[in-house]
Design a protein around this motif. Structure first.
Motif, PDB file in Angstrom:
ATOM      1  N   ASP A 243      50.642  39.402   7.457  1.00 40.76           N
ATOM      2  CA  ASP A 243      51.031  39.196   6.062  1.00 40.76           C
ATOM      3  C   ASP A 243      52.023  38.053   5.941  1.00 40.76           C
ATOM      4  O   ASP A 243      51.951  37.248   5.011  1.00 40.76           O
ATOM      5  CB  ASP A 243      51.628  40.491   5.501  1.00 40.76           C
ATOM      6  N   ASN A 244      52.955  37.956   6.895  1.00 43.97           N
ATOM      7  CA  ASN A 244      53.944  36.877   6.859  1.00 43.97           C
ATOM      8  C   ASN A 244      53.268  35.516   7.002  1.00 43.97           C
ATOM      9  O   ASN A 244      53.615  34.557   6.311  1.00 43.97           O
ATOM     10  CB  ASN A 244      54.969  37.067   7.972  1.00 43.97           C
ATOM     11  N   PHE A 245      52.287  35.438   7.909  1.00 44.48           N
ATOM     12  CA  PHE A 245      51.563  34.177   8.085  1.00 44.48           C
ATOM     13  C   PHE A 245      50.747  33.853   6.841  1.00 44.48           C
ATOM     14  O   PHE A 245      50.661  32.701   6.416  1.00 44.48           O
ATOM     15  CB  PHE A 245      50.667  34.279   9.319  1.00 44.48           C
ATOM     16  N   GLY A 246      50.162  34.907   6.226  1.00 40.52           N
ATOM     17  CA  GLY A 246      49.402  34.719   4.994  1.00 40.52           C
ATOM     18  C   GLY A 246      50.277  34.208   3.859  1.00 40.52           C
ATOM     19  O   GLY A 246      49.865  33.352   3.073  1.00 40.52           O
ATOM     20  N   LYS A 247      51.507  34.739   3.764  1.00 39.64           N
ATOM     21  CA  LYS A 247      52.438  34.269   2.733  1.00 39.64           C
ATOM     22  C   LYS A 247      52.763  32.793   2.927  1.00 39.64           C
ATOM     23  O   LYS A 247      52.853  32.025   1.968  1.00 39.64           O
ATOM     24  CB  LYS A 247      53.722  35.098   2.781  1.00 39.64           C
ATOM     25  N   PHE A 248      52.947  32.405   4.197  1.00 41.45           N
ATOM     26  CA  PHE A 248      53.253  31.011   4.489  1.00 41.45           C
ATOM     27  C   PHE A 248      52.112  30.101   4.050  1.00 41.45           C
ATOM     28  O   PHE A 248      52.334  29.062   3.407  1.00 41.45           O
ATOM     29  CB  PHE A 248      53.519  30.866   5.986  1.00 41.45           C
TER      30      PHE A 248
END
Length: 833
Positions: A243-248
């Motif tokens: 999810d963190n990578f997706g947000k980025f």
């Protein structure tokens, strides 16, 4: 009226929306894929774990843990895992692997995917091994060959293609090898200091509440230095990582969308400027301010909706490519499906952003006077500052709201909005300053074509600032990516000095250390370090036992400190990666009093202790009281052996311990030869080659860079569309100028050169400013965040900047072709009309 007017200007309005379409396609595709990823993790969580829940510990389970396991009906399967050196007798090659001994029918969900398929069922009975497919390919090993682990030689029953829990960075550094559980003891690999994980797998009853089980049993296991993980909690943790990578990636797509919106605002500004006389005529025959304003607002909103629809369709197509883009990061196959929320957000974004960014130029229709029909001067109207302020505020609030929705944090959303404003302001400010500098310090000594190309940058309707913004932000994103990757690699890179080790021998027993050191020296290499290591846990912090702190939900110590098995050493000096923060070192123990120790400042902060506080350690069954006498800062980023706790000499020499030896091999051939020799003599010793780890890290960073580059490409593509829109919008203005230049005697070659130089200036300005800003930002990151020296990559200067300049030049000339070839009569006829 909106429909009638738009029919005549439809192609131009569609071009305005092209950049919006790209941005929305990027946002919709990433949001849809992120939702698909979350759903797939939830669906496949049991397959990823191989069981419903697992009890794990890094030490053999004590009576209390065994009693808890029995109370749950007993484990359905178990495994023991640890890193070790593997030797391939056929070639003599050695490699660090992740050994995993399995008992029972594990995995209970999913499968051990092997070749041949039967090997997954027969390896336990036959006492053989399943070996990672990449490892077998790398060392030229085939089914039927053998592999030596410690003191035991196993026949290779099959190739291990995939298995639950064998993906990620760890599997890249130490590829998995699976053997029967009962065969582990015979290898002799479980010794003092071995890093071992014990896992007990369970299949839950259909009606069993795993969340309630986790809440009840996990705290009981925590006290016994064990842990319970359910497939639900593991899926949530894995989901948060992706999810963190997706947000980025979402933020990068959103930046591309914002760039497109800036292009829309500029294009609508010129479009409305051409319509002001029509608006004035409408007001002369009775149209109200509200009516004239709504005519063009409806046009823009309609095109925003159309742009949203096309962007959503593009996003659905792009979504199909993400499993291929992220193939190296995902431990499972993602099933793609349509996500309604992402589609609706794309449509709403298309309309809202189009209207918001078009409002500023649309305000011109509100304040234009009917007398504008008779006036010929530019800007014969005054806009309301209050209205402009409200529009700007609305745009900023929307950007903040959307980024907050993506990030889920007010603080991060504020940082993102602030960062966007700073970058845009700097790019716009530099563009404005450059324009003023040209006017003030105009190079009168230059030739005619060079001077005229500069003049074109601040002609009416030039859009220079918008183009520099679009080109600059795209270049900024790509350059920052390269510079940041260099910073990350610098953190883990091996220093070239002679005393920097690149081979680490782990788990060397006390009776082996002298012979191992002699073998290293016999190979013509120096033993750089011979470090004793003792394992221990915290038993008491200040006056409170750790068991009590674990059960106390109000305790403020970081919980990892309470459960962690610390690996400590003893010495009387600091090394290059350590710096004193408080206290003095070395200290000597006075008689049989409390032992003075040194702690790293980060661990001391997590344990909430400082100089003068006391701690009691459990050193493998023996309690030892110590006092924090020294705090130090440790550079954990250095690829060397660092310790969070140091004891002085003369205290732990008699404690059960193992040793770590380090050396520096000059090349891969020498390293491989030494590893083969050492593993042959000491089968239970593990050897870590830091250069191989560095290669793995660099490969991972390259994969991430490729994905981010793919997203940053949308920013560049948006800039190109803004550039095309700019040329198309100001096409008539350019034709008029070229006709006048021809009338004055300019030749076609001169006009072509003027146009080419103009776009070269734009590419150089936008790309150059973007690279300089990313360089400054990366220097600040390296200095204040990562605290490393920074040597910038040459790629942005030698590849990115020339590529951007060439691209801008090509697009500019292709779109100016009709302008360069237009006959003078075309302008005269239009003026006559």
């Amino acid at each position: 009226m909106a429909w009638r007017d738009s029919k005549a200007s439809g192609s131009r309005l569609l071009l305005f929306m092209a950049s919006i379409i790209l941005g929305i396609a990027a946002v919709v595709s990433i949001q849809s894929f992120s939702e698909n990823l979350e759903e797939n993790i939830a669906i496949q969580s049991k397959t990823l774990m191989g069981a419903d829940f697992v009890i794990d510990s890094n030490q053999p389970p004590n009576e209390r843990v065994l009693a808890i396991i029995d109370s749950l009906g007993g484990a359905n399967g178990r495994s023991v895992g640890f890193p070790s050196m593997a030797v391939f007798p056929k070639s003599g090659d050695a490699k660090l692997v992740g050994v995993r001994g399995i008992e029972g029918g594990y995995p209970f969900y999913g499968e051990l995917e092997t070749k041949p398929e039967a090997a997954a069922q027969t390896y336990q009975e036959a006492g053989g091994a399943l070996v990672d497919a990449t490892l077998m390919l790398q060392y030229g090993v085939q089914t039927g060959d053998s592999i030596k682990l410690g003191n035991t030689v196993f026949p290779i029953m099959g190739t291990l293609i995939s298995a639950p829990g064998t993906s990620g960075i760890g599997a890249s550094v130490a590829p998995p090898v699976i053997i029967p559980y009962d065969a582990v003891e015979g290898t002799g690999l479980i010794q003092v200091g071995s890093r071992i994980g014990y896992d007990y797998y369970f299949v839950a009853e259909p009606e069993q509440d795993l969340v309630a089980l986790d809440e009840k049993v996990d705290p009981q296991l925590d006290v016994e230095n064990a842990d319970l993980d359910t497939h639900i909690s593991t899926a949530e943790q894995l989901g948060r990582s992706y999810d963190n990578f997706g947000k980025f990636l979402n933020l990068i797509a959103f930046i591309a969308l914002l760039l497109g919106c800036v292009g829309v605002a500029s294009s609508v500004h010129i479009y409305i400027k051409e319509k002001l006389r029509s608006v004035a005529v409408l007001k002369c025959i009775g149209a109200t301010r509200r009516q004239t304003f709504l005519i063009y607002l409806i046009q823009i909103a309609g095109m925003g909706l159309l742009g949203g629809i096309l962007g959503v369709l593009g996003g659905l197509l792009l979504q199909q490519s993400f499993p291929l883009l992220l193939e190296g990061f995902l431990p499972f196959e993602v099933q793609i499906s349509i996500v309604p929320n992402a589609l609706w957000s794309g449509l709403i974004l298309g309309v809202l952003l189009s209207v918001l960014f078009a409002l500023m130029p649309l305000l011109n229709t509100w304040f234009v006077s009917p007398l504008q029909v008779l006036r010929v001067e530019e800007n014969g109207y005054q806009k309301s500052r209050k209205a402009q302020l409200w529009v700007v505020l609305g745009i900023v609030l929307f950007i903040f709201s959307f980024s907050f929705w993506l990030l889920g944090s007010i603080r991060y959303a504020l940082y993102f909005v602030l960062g966007i404003l700073v970058v845009f302001a700097l790019l716009g400010g530099v563009a404005t300053l450059f324009m003023r500098a040209i006017k003030k310090y105009f190079p009168t000594s230059w030739g005619f074509t060079s001077r005229q190309s500069l003049l074109n940058l601040y002609r009416p309707n030039n859009q220079t600032t918008v183009l520099i913004l679009a080109i600059g932000v795209g270049t900024f994103l790509i350059s920052t990516l390269y510079f940041t990757k260099d910073i990350l690699l610098a953190q883990v890179s091996l220093e070239a000095s002679e005393d920097t080790p690149n081979l680490i021998l782990m788990d060397v027993q006390t009776n082996e250390k002298l012979a191992a050191a002699n073998s290293i020296e016999a190979a013509g290499l120096d033993v750089l370090n011979n470090i004793p290591i003792i394992t221990m846990r915290m038993h008491q912090i200040k006056d409170r036992p750790v068991r009590e702190l674990i059960l106390d939900s109000t305790a403020t110590q970081n919980r990892w400190v309470l459960f962690h098995e610390f690996r400590v050493t003893y010495r009387d000096s600091l090394v290059a990666s350590e710096r004193t923060v408080e206290g003095t070192w070395p200290l000597e123990r006075k008689g049989n009093g409390i032992i003075p120790i040194s702690m790293s400042d980060n661990v001391a902060a997590d344990a909430q202790v400082t100089v003068g506080d006391t701690l009691v350690f459990n050193v493998q069954g023996v309690l030892m009281e110590a006092q924090v006498a020294h705090l130090r800062e440790v550079d954990w980023a250095r690829m060397q052996i660092n310790f969070s706790i140091l004891f002085p000499s003369g205290v732990l020499e008699e404690a059960p311990q193992f040793h770590v030896l380090t050396t520096k091999a000059p090349d891969a051939v020498k390293s491989a030869a030494l590893q083969r020799d050492l593993v042959r003599q000491f089968p239970t010793v593990s050897i870590i080659d830091l250069r191989q780890i560095l290669i793995v890290i660099e490969d991972i960073l390259n994969k991430i860079a490729w994905v981010i580059n793919f997203m940053a490409f949308f920013s560049i593509l948006t800039g190109i569309i803004v550039l095309i829109g700019s040329v198309r919008t100001s096409k008539y203005q350019r034709i008029k100028e070229n006709v006048l230049l021809r009338t004055l005697g300019a030749k076609s070659k001169q006009i072509l050169r003027i146009t080419a130089l103009e776009y070269l200036y734009l590419g150089l300005l936008g790309g150059g400013i973007g690279i300089v800003l990313s360089l400054l930002g990366s220097l600040l990151l390296a200095r204040f965040v990562f605290e490393v020296s920074f040597v910038p990559s040459t790629v942005p200067f030698l590849v990115v900047l020339p590529s951007i300049m060439a691209l801008v030049l090509l697009i500019g000339l292709l779109n100016s072709k009709s302008v360069l070839q237009s006959p003078p009569l075309e302008v005269l006829r239009k003026e006559g009309g």
